[in-house]
Enzyme design. Sequence first.
Site, PDB file in Angstrom:
ATOM      1  N   LYS A  33       0.953  -1.102   0.285  1.00  0.00           N
ATOM      2  CA  LYS A  33       0.003  -0.089  -0.098  1.00  0.00           C
ATOM      3  C   LYS A  33       0.945   1.345  -0.006  1.00  0.00           C
ATOM      4  CE  LYS A  33      -1.713   2.821   2.075  1.00  0.00           C
ATOM      5  NZ  LYS A  33      -1.443   4.381   1.726  1.00  0.00           N
TER       6      LYS A  33
ATOM      7  N   GLY B 229       6.918   5.132   8.116  1.00  0.00           N
ATOM      8  CA  GLY B 229       6.195   6.534   8.044  1.00  0.00           C
ATOM      9  C   GLY B 229       6.227   7.172   9.263  1.00  0.00           C
TER      10      GLY B 229
ATOM     11  N   THR C  62       5.966   8.603  13.173  1.00  0.00           N
ATOM     12  CA  THR C  62       5.842   8.059  14.207  1.00  0.00           C
ATOM     13  C   THR C  62       4.590   7.947  14.864  1.00  0.00           C
ATOM     14  OG1 THR C  62       7.976   8.548  14.973  1.00  0.00           O
ATOM     15  CG2 THR C  62       6.787   8.137  16.847  1.00  0.00           C
TER      16      THR C  62
ATOM     17  N   THR D  61       1.856   7.671  13.129  1.00  0.00           N
ATOM     18  CA  THR D  61       0.990   6.634  12.332  1.00  0.00           C
ATOM     19  C   THR D  61       1.365   5.348  12.760  1.00  0.00           C
ATOM     20  OG1 THR D  61       1.285   8.278  10.433  1.00  0.00           O
ATOM     21  CG2 THR D  61       0.480   5.955   9.877  1.00  0.00           C
TER      22      THR D  61
ATOM     23  N   CYS E 108      13.858  10.677   6.304  1.00  0.00           N
ATOM     24  CA  CYS E 108      13.792  10.278   7.831  1.00  0.00           C
ATOM     25  C   CYS E 108      15.419  10.374   8.417  1.00  0.00           C
ATOM     26  CB  CYS E 108      13.149   9.040   7.933  1.00  0.00           C
ATOM     27  SG  CYS E 108      14.214   7.511   6.875  1.00  0.00           S
TER      28      CYS E 108
ATOM     29  N   GLU F  21      10.392  16.904  13.624  1.00  0.00           N
ATOM     30  CA  GLU F  21      10.858  16.287  12.304  1.00  0.00           C
ATOM     31  C   GLU F  21      10.217  17.466  11.469  1.00  0.00           C
ATOM     32  OE1 GLU F  21       9.393  12.815  10.826  1.00  0.00           O
ATOM     33  OE2 GLU F  21      11.486  12.205  10.206  1.00  0.00           O
TER      34      GLU F  21
HETATM   35  P1  NAD Z   1       2.387   8.798   6.998  1.00  0.00           P
HETATM   36  O1  NAD Z   1       2.837   8.010   8.325  1.00  0.00           O
HETATM   37  O2  NAD Z   1       1.880   9.762   6.868  1.00  0.00           O
HETATM   38  O3  NAD Z   1       2.195   7.747   5.811  1.00  0.00           O
HETATM   39  C1  NAD Z   1       2.964   6.576   5.839  1.00  0.00           C
HETATM   40  C2  NAD Z   1       2.048   5.429   4.963  1.00  0.00           C
HETATM   41  O4  NAD Z   1       1.304   5.070   5.958  1.00  0.00           O
HETATM   42  C3  NAD Z   1       1.221   5.995   3.939  1.00  0.00           C
HETATM   43  O5  NAD Z   1       1.005   4.824   3.028  1.00  0.00           O
HETATM   44  C4  NAD Z   1      -0.209   6.202   4.406  1.00  0.00           C
HETATM   45  O6  NAD Z   1      -1.257   6.210   3.418  1.00  0.00           O
HETATM   46  C5  NAD Z   1      -0.177   5.265   5.573  1.00  0.00           C
HETATM   47  N1  NAD Z   1      -1.036   5.385   6.630  1.00  0.00           N
HETATM   48  C6  NAD Z   1      -1.458   6.507   7.090  1.00  0.00           C
HETATM   49  N2  NAD Z   1      -2.249   6.428   8.375  1.00  0.00           N
HETATM   50  C7  NAD Z   1      -2.522   5.013   8.429  1.00  0.00           C
HETATM   51  C8  NAD Z   1      -3.447   4.105   9.126  1.00  0.00           C
HETATM   52  N3  NAD Z   1      -3.968   4.825   9.932  1.00  0.00           N
HETATM   53  N4  NAD Z   1      -3.355   2.844   8.967  1.00  0.00           N
HETATM   54  C9  NAD Z   1      -2.626   2.471   7.964  1.00  0.00           C
HETATM   55  N5  NAD Z   1      -1.825   3.124   7.138  1.00  0.00           N
HETATM   56  C10 NAD Z   1      -1.710   4.450   7.296  1.00  0.00           C
HETATM   57  O7  NAD Z   1       4.111   9.025   6.635  1.00  0.00           O
HETATM   58  P2  NAD Z   1       4.418  10.079   5.373  1.00  0.00           P
HETATM   59  O8  NAD Z   1       4.288  11.449   5.573  1.00  0.00           O
HETATM   60  O9  NAD Z   1       4.085   9.310   4.116  1.00  0.00           O
HETATM   61  O10 NAD Z   1       5.872   9.863   5.304  1.00  0.00           O
HETATM   62  C11 NAD Z   1       6.939  10.565   6.090  1.00  0.00           C
HETATM   63  C12 NAD Z   1       7.538   9.756   7.363  1.00  0.00           C
HETATM   64  O11 NAD Z   1       8.086   8.782   7.090  1.00  0.00           O
HETATM   65  C13 NAD Z   1       8.277  10.839   8.018  1.00  0.00           C
HETATM   66  O12 NAD Z   1       7.970  10.992   9.486  1.00  0.00           O
HETATM   67  C14 NAD Z   1       9.730  10.050   7.949  1.00  0.00           C
HETATM   68  O13 NAD Z   1      10.754  10.317   8.980  1.00  0.00           O
HETATM   69  C15 NAD Z   1       9.225   8.745   7.907  1.00  0.00           C
HETATM   70  N6  NAD Z   1      10.125   7.808   7.060  1.00  0.00           N
HETATM   71  C16 NAD Z   1      10.882   7.031   7.824  1.00  0.00           C
HETATM   72  C17 NAD Z   1      11.879   6.073   7.397  1.00  0.00           C
HETATM   73  C18 NAD Z   1      12.669   5.139   8.222  1.00  0.00           C
HETATM   74  O14 NAD Z   1      13.016   4.273   7.450  1.00  0.00           O
HETATM   75  N7  NAD Z   1      12.624   5.179   9.529  1.00  0.00           N
HETATM   76  C19 NAD Z   1      12.125   6.292   6.185  1.00  0.00           C
HETATM   77  C20 NAD Z   1      11.389   7.099   5.273  1.00  0.00           C
HETATM   78  C21 NAD Z   1      10.250   7.848   5.681  1.00  0.00           C
END
Ligand code: NAD
Length: 500
Positions: free
Chosen positions: A192, A246, A248, A250, A302, A403
């Site tokens: 997804k 994604g 923290t 979420t 990230c 962040e």
């Molecule tokens: P996000 O958490 O908003 O979304 C990530 C994914 O989760 C998306 O596909 C979104 O549709 C899905 N999602 C959102 N709510 C959900 C729910 N309730 N249930 C299931 N799925 C859900 O993150 P973003 O804005 O897309 O990405 C940025 C974030 O990702 C930043 O915080 C970044 O630090 C983090 N990130 C972490 C790493 C790592 O390796 N640690 C790598 C890349 C990005």
Amino acid sequence: MPKTQSHLEAQLEALGFPFALPLEAPHYIDGAFVKSGTPFPIVYPATGEAIGQAYEGQAEEVDRAVQAAARAFRGWSRLAPSERRRYLRAFAAKVREYKPVFEVVESLDVGRPIRENRQGYVERMAHNLEFFADFAVTHGSEAYPMENGYWNVVQRFPVGVGALITPWNMPSMLATWKIGPTLAFGNTAVLKPAELTPLGAWLLARCAHEAGLPPGVFNVVQGFGPNSAGEYLTRHPEVRLISFTGETTTGKIILKNAADSLKRVSAELGGKAANIVFKSADLERAVAVTLRASFFNQGEVCLAGSRLLVERPIYQAFLEKLVAAVKALEPGDPLDEATTLGALIAEEHLQKVQGYIDWARAHAEVLTGGRQPELPPPFDRGYFLEPTVIAGVKPTDKVCQEEIFGPVVAVLPFDTEEEAIAIANGVPYGLNAVVQSRDVGQVLRVSSALEVGTVWVNDWFVRDLRVPFGGAKQSGLGREGGHYGYEFYYETKNVCIANV
Ligand code: NAD
């Protein structure tokens, strides 16, 4: 009357892009591309224009994909790892074949400059698939003979259907980072992708399809998070594992939703890395490393070194060099090879990042950047932001704690190793850090004291897939990479055999 070709259409044609606008990002379920659910626009961050549409998967699409993955699991999980490797190698070969297309698609999805996509991004995608396929073939189980003559044999076997939920910042690379071990270790997958970046997942599905992966082994459901494809996947009773990357916040919601059916969850979450530059560092190199660590992918990483800690004796000299290098970055058309800074992902995100800069204007000092650059049409409607350096901040200020996820770095001077370590550790996150120093003892002392999952010394974002990747504190749960992913992607069984 024939429609006049847009700026983007002309560019895509010149780049040999094989698909016409408007693009379509359907689901990929049980070996077929499916357009069902409510369409939503795919927006190009560099111009704000809709360049196509994706389809929002709901409970029905999720269920169909999970059922297909569960059926496929019966056959896939029983294949020898070497047979699965044949498929994954064919998948990786397709990714390489589509390299120029992925390079464009990543820019269209994310707004990242194509020159960054051409620096090994697609090769890393293919490597993610091949590495774990090889790993599954070459790594066996353990045996523990007992003093009484009994033997314990530790076996590993696939878990089941995996939900792979990815963010928008490095969509195709992060997808393959999860697809590789999921499939290589005998599980099947439903990916997804983030709603803001549906194209890369669609192209990956095409690669899997053309590589001849059996139907249902790899599926894609497009859609959003809450009350949409993401949440339904995390609640689906037949999903056994969730690999999530994604935010923290979420990650915490997903953990709660997954608890009801006791799914295993691996969570790679947010970060607020400190990039610590000591006076013994090679300054030219440290500036180059800092430029990448802070502004690669518009700082939407990230792992970004969003807090720059500089030892006081070199503070002024270092900042002068850095600010000059930052001013030389060229924001603009992501598909132009000369562009060194792309657009932020979306209007809403741009406003969020600008909010931090507004705070800095009122409470600190903006050394350079902070405005939207003046760009010619159609990029004047894109979500661009100048690369920004903020000084005069305290470690506890929000720009040093939260962040920002944009091209913004906050600079702090320090006097001692202890102070640098305390500042670096003084955030809720613990994903990674950068230490720049030529003093070996200092490197060992400081890197040992940092509460993070990864420390890069005199560089940033260098990856070896054998090593553990993941975050400490609020940056994640679990580690993936090499055999560290075993606990997550494999189920483990001990067989205790009596010597009779
Ligand atoms: P996000 O958490 O908003 O979304 C990530 C994914 O989760 C998306 O596909 C979104 O549709 C899905 N999602 C959102 N709510 C959900 C729910 N309730 N249930 C299931 N799925 C859900 O993150 P973003 O804005 O897309 O990405 C940025 C974030 O990702 C930043 O915080 C970044 O630090 C983090 N990130 C972490 C790493 C790592 O390796 N640690 C790598 C890349 C990005």
